[in-house]
Every structure is written in C-alpha cells, then in structure tokens.
Scaffold this active site. Structure first.
Site, PDB file in Angstrom:
ATOM      1  CG  HIS A 102      49.750   4.863 -33.361  1.00 18.09           C
ATOM      2  ND1 HIS A 102      49.228   3.671 -33.770  1.00 18.09           N
ATOM      3  CD2 HIS A 102      49.039   5.235 -32.267  1.00 18.09           C
ATOM      4  CE1 HIS A 102      48.233   3.338 -32.954  1.00 18.09           C
ATOM      5  NE2 HIS A 102      48.087   4.270 -32.049  1.00 18.09           N
ATOM      6  CG  ASP A 105      51.851   2.635 -35.896  1.00 17.76           C
ATOM      7  OD1 ASP A 105      52.260   2.180 -34.820  1.00 17.76           O
ATOM      8  OD2 ASP A 105      50.683   3.038 -36.087  1.00 17.76           O
ATOM      9  CG  HIS A 272      38.528   0.582 -27.030  1.00 15.33           C
ATOM     10  ND1 HIS A 272      39.130   1.699 -27.559  1.00 15.33           N
ATOM     11  CD2 HIS A 272      39.449  -0.409 -27.128  1.00 15.33           C
ATOM     12  CE1 HIS A 272      40.363   1.404 -27.933  1.00 15.33           C
ATOM     13  NE2 HIS A 272      40.577   0.115 -27.699  1.00 15.33           N
ATOM     14  CG  ASP A 308      41.769  -3.574 -26.922  1.00 16.47           C
ATOM     15  OD1 ASP A 308      40.702  -3.833 -27.488  1.00 16.47           O
ATOM     16  OD2 ASP A 308      42.449  -2.575 -27.179  1.00 16.47           O
TER      17      ASP A 308
END
Ligand code: XUL
Ligand code: CO
Length: 437
Positions: A102, A105, A272, A308
């Site tokens: 990302h 990050d 997910h 998660d």
C-alpha cells in the site's frame, strides 16, 4: 546480495524433504518443472510489505512485539528507506520474485497531501533503483484508504464528498507509482467501503459512487498507459459490519451492474473466503468459471475465530484445492501468490520472517505437486465427468442444447418417473486425494 539487516541469515538453500533446518526449503525449487512450467512460474510468490516490513505485532489487546533492526532509526523517512532496503534483502534471501505494497506502507504521511506525495516519490525512487539492481518485481500496488481518520466513513463510499476527492487523488497517485515501478496489477480492497449500520447509510448512493470511482480509475490508467490488471479483493466484513465487495459473486454482480467487468479481475484471499462462509476453493472456482481469476492472497484464517487473523499458510491439505483450481484455470499470471500473512504476535524475532515464509512457500510448493499429480491422474475429473453423463445424450443433451422447455420435460417425466440415482462417493474421493499427499 544485500546483507545489511539480517547478517545471520544466509540465502535460503534447498536441502530437500529430509532436512531439519527451518531455514532451508524442503520442497520449493524455483526451477523445478511441474508440468509445463517451473514452480517459480506457477507460484509467482510475493511478500506483503504491510505485514512483513511495516507490521508491528500489535493486536487489539496489546502493543507491538516485533523486533526489527530498522526500528532503532527514529527519523520516519530514514526508517522508511531502511525498510525498503530490508524488503529487498528479504526478497533476495528467500528467492521471492515479487512484492506488494500500500502507498502508506512504504512512506509516511506528511502534514499535507503534497508533502505525503513527496515522501512517497522519494521512497519510490529508491524502490526503482533496488528493482533495477536486483531484478525483483512489483506484483501489485494499492492505496491505503482505511487507516487514517479521514476515512472513518469510507473512501469512495464516504458520505463526505471531500473525502471522496481526497481518495481519488490518493488512488491516482498510487496508480502512477505502481505504473512507474512496472507493477503488473493494481488492487482495490474495499478497506472501509461498506457500512456499520443501515440506519445512517444511503447504500444506493454509496454503491453508485463506488462504481463511478472505479470508472475514473479505469479512465486514468488508460490515459497514462498503465496496462496492469485491475483487481478487486473481496471480503465480507471487518472493518465494517458489511463490506460491499463481500465475496466473488457479490463482486461479479457489482462489476456487471456498473459495466466494469471488462476491466477487473478478482484477488482472492483465503481468510476472506472463510469469513464469507466459503472455502478458498469455492471462491477460486467461482472466479475461474466466470473468467475473473486474477491473483491470490495466500494466507490462512483460524477456523475457530471470526476475524481476519492472516496466518502464514502452512496447512498442506488446505492449499491443494486452491492450486488445483489455479491449474485448471491455466495459471495466475499476471497475478501471483501474495503472502498477505503476518507472523503470530509471539513469533517476534527477526528470523521468524524467514522461517514463516519458508514454511508457507514449502506448503504451496508441495501442494502444487500434489494438485498437479491429482489433476494429471484425472481420478477426480473422470469421476465428475461420469457423474454428469446423463447430460451428454438423450434428454440431458437436449436440455444442455436448449432444445426443450417445461412441456417437453413434463412429457419425458411422465414416461420416465421411476428414477434411479447413483452414489456421490464423497468418502471414496477423499480417500483418493489422501493417496496423493
Ligand atoms: C485486508 C487485506 C488487505 C489487502 C490489500 O484484509 O487483505 O491487506 O490485501 O489492501
Ligand atoms: Co489481502
């Protein structure tokens, strides 16, 4: 080879299945052929920057535990630069060809969006040099549209148009950065694109706005010549109570409704899938038969926990059928297999980074060989083909060819109302799979 942060870790050798060395591969041999491709070509492993480099080991109940050599550097930009060098050292030592990140990050936010963009440009320049000198590649980039308080109500589905505009600016920049680093894909995971409660939500407007946002991304990519694959990553819940991209089928419906299907494929994550009440195989299978299998986030959720956990994938059996589907789909490229996985909070020492990735890479390498042998044998394929034999001739063939309606089927049923079924033999088939382990 880069050797600044983990001097005690060598380039991970292959020692074979009898090795007892946690820092050696037992199964992963990048150049080994499995069918017509090498393991490396099939698996296209990727390290996830957010977990492996930026992750702290903190959880909702406790603070950071990870011991990381770059944390002693206090200047945020100097620390970011050190993390990027560490990333490439990890990629080289593990022989992993790809990484994913990302925007936030890799570089810290500044006081303004302009300053944030400048920070990003500095680190991206460094990444470009490291890519050039090591031959490593960017599997995908993405934008973090969920961590900062401005995104409290979502980004492209925020109730606040100023937030929508800011998110657009951020994604525009993230696509540019991904493009400039030769990224092969760009991912949209719907961070906070969903709702906590319908009591304060205009779901119709939010979804329309998300559709508009993704069209703007498609248009902008075209404008700058970014030809990487756009991917949506489904997740049913967390952080919101209901995420709009809840599973592969929901994504397909959304993409069709907003005329986005030609431009997107799906990035499927094991954790997910199970949060959505599906198996990983189900999600990959659904994507395969709809032509939208794009890439995989390979991790493992804890089956007893409803969140998660993003564990390193080490369960061999659970990795076989996902790869069976990938083989049936003809491969993942330009997608890959991204370890969107964090070490357990208790696995906080620097060498755990390598031990964890070696364990997951070996799991997928071994699962690939099992899946390939199983598929080649056609033991399951032939059984399934035979199970549906009634659709290959007679009335079944007419159904498949669209030659009959209810009236013709009623006429047939009146003459054939004594029905015989055959066993599905699930246990027999599961025992067959066990022979291949
Ligand atoms: C969150 C998740 C993300 C995406 C990228 O659950 O999986 O890290 O993979 O935004
Ligand atoms: Co993910």
């Amino acid at each position: 080879m880069l050797n600044e942060f983990f001097p005690e870790i060598p380039k991970i050798p292959y020692e074979g299945p009898d090795s007892r060395n946690p820092l050696a591969f037992k199964y992963y041999q990048p150049k080994k052929k499995v069918g017509d491709k090498t393991m490396e070509e099939h698996l296209r492993f990727s390290v996830a920057y957010w977990h492996t480099l930026t992750g702290t080991g903190g959880d909702p109940f406790g603070v950071a535990t990870n011991l990381r050599p770059w944390l002693s550097i206090t200047d945020p930009m100097a620390q970011a630069a050190a993390r990027m060098r560490a990333c490439f050292e990890i990629l080289e030592k593990l022989d992993v060809p790809f990484f994913c990140f990302h925007d936030r990050d890799i570089a810290p936010e500044g006081a303004t969006l302009r300053e944030t963009n400048r920070n990003l440009d500095t680190i991206v320049e460094q990444a470009r040099e490291l890519i050039a000198s090591t031959g490593k590649k960017l599997l995908w980039g993405t934008a973090c549209l969920f961590a900062h308080p401005r995104y409290v109500h979502g980004a492209a589905t925020s109730c606040n148009a100023d937030v929508y505009a800011y998110a657009a600016a951020q994604v525009k920049k993230a696509i540019e950065v991904t493009h400039s680093l030769g990224g092969q894909n760009y991912v949209f995971w719907g961070g906070r694109e969903g709702y906590d409660s319908l009591i304060n939500t205009d779901m119709g407007l939010e979804l329309d706005n998300l559709g508009r946002f993704l069209h703007m991304a498609v248009d902008y990519a075209k404008e700058i010549g970014f030809t990487g694959q756009f991917l949506i990553e489904p997740k049913p819940m967390e952080p919101t109570a209901h995420q709009y991209d809840s599973d592969v089928e929901a994504c397909l419906n959304f993409l069709r409704k907003y005329d986005l299907l030609p431009h997107f494929k799906i990035n499927i994550e094991q954790n997910h899938a199970i949060l959505a009440g599906h198996t990983y195989q189900h999600e990959i299978y659904t994507a395969r038969i709809n032509g939208v299998l794009g890439s995989l986030d390979a991790n493992e959720g804890a089956f007893l926990l409803g969140w998660d956990t993003d564990q390193m994938a080490t369960n061999l059996y659970e990795a076989i059928f996902p790869l069976y589907e990938v083989l049936k789909a003809g491969g993942l490229a330009p997608g890959g297999l991204n370890f969107d996985a964090k070490l357990r909070r208790g696995s906080f020492e620097p060498d755990d980074i390598f031990i964890g990735h070696v364990a997951a890479m070996d799991t997928y390498a071994r699962a690939l060989e099992v899946a390939h042998r199983l598929l080649e044998s056609r033991e399951l394929e032939d059984f399934v083909q035979d199970r549906y034999a009634s659709y290959r001739d007679g009335i079944g063939a007419k159904i498949v060819r669209g030659e009959v309606g209810f009236k013709e089927l009623e006429a047939y049923a009146l003459e054939h109302d004594q029905i015989t079924n055959r066993s599905g033999r699930r246990e027999m088939l599961e025992a067959i799979v066990n022979r291949y382990l």
